[in-house]
Scaffold this motif. Structure first.
Motif, mmCIF file in Angstrom:
data_model
loop_
_atom_site.group_PDB
_atom_site.id
_atom_site.type_symbol
_atom_site.label_atom_id
_atom_site.label_comp_id
_atom_site.label_asym_id
_atom_site.label_seq_id
_atom_site.Cartn_x
_atom_site.Cartn_y
_atom_site.Cartn_z
ATOM 1 N N GLY A 37 0.638 -1.103 0.282
ATOM 2 C CA GLY A 37 0.085 -0.061 0.004
ATOM 3 C C GLY A 37 0.901 1.277 0.153
ATOM 4 N N GLY A 38 2.086 1.205 -0.357
ATOM 5 C CA GLY A 38 2.874 2.523 -0.262
ATOM 6 C C GLY A 38 2.704 3.135 -1.647
ATOM 7 N N LYS A 39 3.424 4.165 -1.795
ATOM 8 C CA LYS A 39 3.331 5.034 -2.903
ATOM 9 C C LYS A 39 3.626 4.461 -4.271
ATOM 10 C CE LYS A 39 5.198 9.305 -4.886
ATOM 11 N NZ LYS A 39 3.885 10.020 -5.382
ATOM 12 N N TYR A 40 4.708 3.616 -4.149
ATOM 13 C CA TYR A 40 5.143 2.694 -5.412
ATOM 14 C C TYR A 40 4.863 1.165 -5.244
ATOM 15 C CZ TYR A 40 7.580 6.864 -6.551
ATOM 16 O OH TYR A 40 7.984 8.179 -6.807
ATOM 17 N N GLY A 41 3.811 0.919 -4.281
ATOM 18 C CA GLY A 41 3.398 -0.543 -4.051
ATOM 19 C C GLY A 41 2.534 -1.102 -5.103
ATOM 20 N N GLU A 42 2.249 -2.219 -4.838
ATOM 21 C CA GLU A 42 1.580 -2.938 -5.918
ATOM 22 C C GLU A 42 0.238 -2.570 -6.038
ATOM 23 O OE1 GLU A 42 3.248 -4.942 -7.669
ATOM 24 O OE2 GLU A 42 4.867 -5.059 -6.650
ATOM 25 N N MET A 43 -0.432 -2.051 -5.036
ATOM 26 C CA MET A 43 -1.866 -1.595 -5.195
ATOM 27 C C MET A 43 -1.613 -0.086 -6.211
ATOM 28 S SD MET A 43 -4.301 -2.961 -3.856
ATOM 29 C CE MET A 43 -5.512 -1.861 -3.793
ATOM 30 N N SER A 44 -0.605 0.441 -6.339
ATOM 31 C CA SER A 44 -0.635 1.396 -7.058
ATOM 32 C C SER A 44 -0.265 1.164 -8.605
ATOM 33 C CB SER A 44 0.660 2.344 -6.609
ATOM 34 O OG SER A 44 0.634 3.050 -5.298
ATOM 35 N N THR A 45 0.796 0.289 -8.578
ATOM 36 C CA THR A 45 1.003 -0.227 -10.249
ATOM 37 C C THR A 45 -0.479 -0.996 -10.842
ATOM 38 O OG1 THR A 45 1.966 -2.297 -9.242
ATOM 39 C CG2 THR A 45 3.257 -0.461 -9.937
ATOM 40 N N LEU A 46 -1.147 -1.617 -9.869
ATOM 41 C CA LEU A 46 -2.290 -2.523 -10.240
ATOM 42 C C LEU A 46 -3.310 -1.389 -10.554
ATOM 43 C CD1 LEU A 46 -4.466 -4.680 -10.646
ATOM 44 C CD2 LEU A 46 -4.950 -4.791 -8.310
ATOM 45 N N GLY A 47 -3.565 -0.366 -9.856
ATOM 46 C CA GLY A 47 -4.472 0.631 -9.888
ATOM 47 C C GLY A 47 -4.211 1.386 -11.108
ATOM 48 N N ASN A 48 -3.152 1.901 -11.385
ATOM 49 C CA ASN A 48 -2.799 2.512 -12.434
ATOM 50 C C ASN A 48 -2.813 1.967 -13.771
ATOM 51 O OD1 ASN A 48 -0.933 5.439 -12.056
ATOM 52 N ND2 ASN A 48 -0.988 4.109 -10.337
ATOM 53 N N TYR A 49 -2.361 0.744 -13.925
ATOM 54 C CA TYR A 49 -2.519 -0.169 -15.315
ATOM 55 C C TYR A 49 -3.920 -0.732 -15.501
ATOM 56 C CZ TYR A 49 2.494 -0.125 -13.908
ATOM 57 O OH TYR A 49 3.793 0.085 -13.644
ATOM 58 N N MET A 50 -4.656 -0.882 -14.477
ATOM 59 C CA MET A 50 -6.146 -1.587 -14.385
ATOM 60 C C MET A 50 -7.002 -0.293 -15.126
ATOM 61 S SD MET A 50 -8.320 -3.572 -11.928
ATOM 62 C CE MET A 50 -8.388 -2.413 -10.672
ATOM 63 N N PHE A 51 -6.845 0.822 -14.460
ATOM 64 C CA PHE A 51 -7.967 1.729 -15.220
ATOM 65 C C PHE A 51 -7.403 2.565 -16.243
ATOM 66 C CE2 PHE A 51 -9.117 1.415 -10.523
ATOM 67 C CZ PHE A 51 -10.557 1.442 -10.919
ATOM 68 N N GLN A 52 -5.995 2.353 -16.523
ATOM 69 C CA GLN A 52 -5.555 2.902 -17.955
ATOM 70 C C GLN A 52 -6.156 2.102 -19.052
ATOM 71 O OE1 GLN A 52 -1.173 3.387 -17.980
ATOM 72 N NE2 GLN A 52 -1.171 4.731 -16.275
ATOM 73 N N SER A 53 -5.925 0.556 -18.604
ATOM 74 C CA SER A 53 -6.320 -0.656 -19.696
ATOM 75 C C SER A 53 -7.911 -0.200 -19.974
ATOM 76 C CB SER A 53 -5.967 -1.718 -18.931
ATOM 77 O OG SER A 53 -6.746 -2.125 -18.151
ATOM 78 N N PHE A 54 -8.640 -0.064 -18.945
ATOM 79 C CA PHE A 54 -10.149 0.119 -18.856
ATOM 80 C C PHE A 54 -10.259 1.290 -19.690
ATOM 81 C CE2 PHE A 54 -10.930 -1.766 -14.512
ATOM 82 C CZ PHE A 54 -10.884 -3.109 -15.042
ATOM 83 N N ASN A 55 -9.539 2.626 -19.529
ATOM 84 C CA ASN A 55 -9.857 3.731 -20.261
ATOM 85 C C ASN A 55 -9.022 3.892 -21.533
ATOM 86 O OD1 ASN A 55 -11.535 4.355 -17.728
ATOM 87 N ND2 ASN A 55 -9.791 5.366 -16.849
ATOM 88 N N PHE A 56 -8.373 3.274 -22.059
ATOM 89 C CA PHE A 56 -7.633 3.380 -22.973
ATOM 90 C C PHE A 56 -8.358 3.471 -24.315
ATOM 91 C CE2 PHE A 56 -4.397 2.555 -26.097
ATOM 92 C CZ PHE A 56 -3.185 2.424 -25.614
ATOM 93 N N ARG A 57 -8.010 4.709 -24.875
ATOM 94 C CA ARG A 57 -8.874 5.066 -26.130
ATOM 95 C C ARG A 57 -8.184 4.464 -27.553
ATOM 96 N NH1 ARG A 57 -11.903 9.477 -25.152
ATOM 97 N NH2 ARG A 57 -12.250 9.599 -22.965
ATOM 98 N N SER A 58 -8.895 4.142 -28.581
ATOM 99 C CA SER A 58 -8.567 3.666 -29.882
ATOM 100 C C SER A 58 -7.676 2.241 -29.583
ATOM 101 C CB SER A 58 -7.598 4.551 -30.742
ATOM 102 O OG SER A 58 -8.348 5.734 -30.576
ATOM 103 N N LYS A 59 -8.394 1.503 -28.681
ATOM 104 C CA LYS A 59 -7.587 -0.037 -28.518
ATOM 105 C C LYS A 59 -7.267 -0.891 -29.406
ATOM 106 C CE LYS A 59 -9.909 -0.933 -24.104
ATOM 107 N NZ LYS A 59 -10.839 0.336 -23.500
ATOM 108 N N SER A 60 -8.203 -0.710 -30.554
ATOM 109 C CA SER A 60 -8.319 -1.464 -32.001
ATOM 110 C C SER A 60 -7.027 -0.952 -32.688
ATOM 111 C CB SER A 60 -9.506 -1.869 -32.647
ATOM 112 O OG SER A 60 -9.603 -0.259 -33.073
ATOM 113 N N LYS A 61 -6.840 0.194 -32.707
ATOM 114 C CA LYS A 61 -5.723 0.777 -33.561
ATOM 115 C C LYS A 61 -4.374 0.868 -32.958
ATOM 116 C CE LYS A 61 -8.842 3.639 -36.289
ATOM 117 N NZ LYS A 61 -9.539 4.943 -36.703
#
Length: 313
Positions: free
Chosen positions: A31-55
């Motif tokens: 749960g630290g600033k650079y911990g696994e919750m941070s990497t998970l949260g960043n990449y998960m929501f970036q992948s959910f929100n990613f624009r032009s996925k197919s391209k």
């Protein structure tokens, strides 16, 4: 969708002693600033929100595949924390009753750094840092700009590497050191992957900044078996058939100069993994209860019925 497999990404050695302060230190990697919750949260929501996925499939799929691995890293660190908090198993711990709870069986817990891990969480892990400060959504960056987000992810992985090294240097127990050793190797893979993605997009050879911080993995004993098996060269899809476009970023390149040489490879699926440690109960802490024998009897009947295909008990 995520596929759940009842294993850890690697098997953790049992702790030599109960060491809740070491467990608190390992919480920083959760749960630290650079911990696994941070990497998970960043990449998960970036992948959910990613624009032009197919391209932009190689870049979207890179973030999506690493998301799945990070979910397993959250599980790995959480198991390491719980193992350190509880110490070596005793076969008698989860049988009988809780004994005389008026005799202050947990008096020593007043002195540990993160007493809430016992008072509120039964010796388990939660998304907080080493000082029990809660992880929060402010640590998630998802802007929708591909280069900005990938650059942030590169920074996050480099920060996590420094994070893990500092925590590693505080630990002597094999459980916590194994968690750090494995995550240092895999974190280097992710930093390298995001650097190569930025190189493909911009032409800037950002991978030349690696390793950051400049401490080679060959200095860390717990990293050696993972380097020997080539984990530093593998990027997993964490899917039986999807996310194959990450080959456009990861394959055709070489390992970092400070790591054992070899070509980078994409592996369909996931690591072989290892068993999840079966933490025994502690009746005096009401985990799973003060006198859990009835629970065990019910669970045994249900398990037997499930394997026999029984309809009713």
């Amino acid at each position: 969708m995520f596929l759940r497999v009842d294993k850890l990404q690697v098997e953790l050695p049992p702790p030599k002693k109960q060491d809740p302060n070491a467990g608190a230190a390992l919480q920083e990697l959760l749960g630290g600033k650079y911990g696994e919750m941070s990497t998970l949260g960043n990449y998960m929501f970036q992948s959910f929100n990613f624009r032009s996925k197919s391209k932009l499939k190689p870049f979207y799929e890179l973030v999506a595949a690493i998301t799945a691995e990070e979910l397993g890293h959250v599980e790995l660190v959480s198991n390491g924390v719980a193992m350190l908090n509880n110490g070596p198993d005793s076969a008698a711990d989860d049988s009988g009753n809780g004994g005389d709870i008026s005799m202050s069986p947990f008096e020593a817990m007043q002195e540990i750094r993160s007493a809430a891990s016992f008072f509120s969480h039964g010796g388990g892990a939660v998304p907080v840092n080493s000082n029990s400060m809660s992880w929060n959504v402010d640590m998630v960056t998802t802007t929708g700009n591909v280069v900005f987000d990938l650059l942030h992810n590169f920074h996050l992985e480099c920060g996590a590497r420094l994070h893990k090294l500092r925590v590693y240097e505080t630990l002597s127990d094999p459980t916590g050191r194994e968690v750090c050793g494995y995550l240092l190797v895999r974190g280097s893979v992710h930093a390298h992957a995001y650097a190569l993605a930025l190189k493909k997009l911009t032409g800037v050879a950002i991978e030349q900044m690696l390793p950051t911080p400049n401490i080679p993995l060959d200095k860390i004993p717990e990293c050696q078996k993972y380097l020997a098996e080539g984990s530093h060269r593998r990027l997993y899809t964490f899917s039986p058939s999807d996310y194959g476009s990450i080959r456009g970023i990861w394959e055709g390149e070489m390992a970092l100069p400070t790591d054992p040489p070899g070509e980078l490879a994409v592996v369909e699926g996931m690591p072989d993994g290892g068993r999840i440690h079966d933490l025994v109960g502690q009746p005096s802490a009401f985990t799973p209860d003060y006198a859990p024998e009835e629970f065990y009897e019910i669970a045994q009947r249900l398990t037997k019925a499930a394997h026999q295909g029984a309809g009713s008990l």
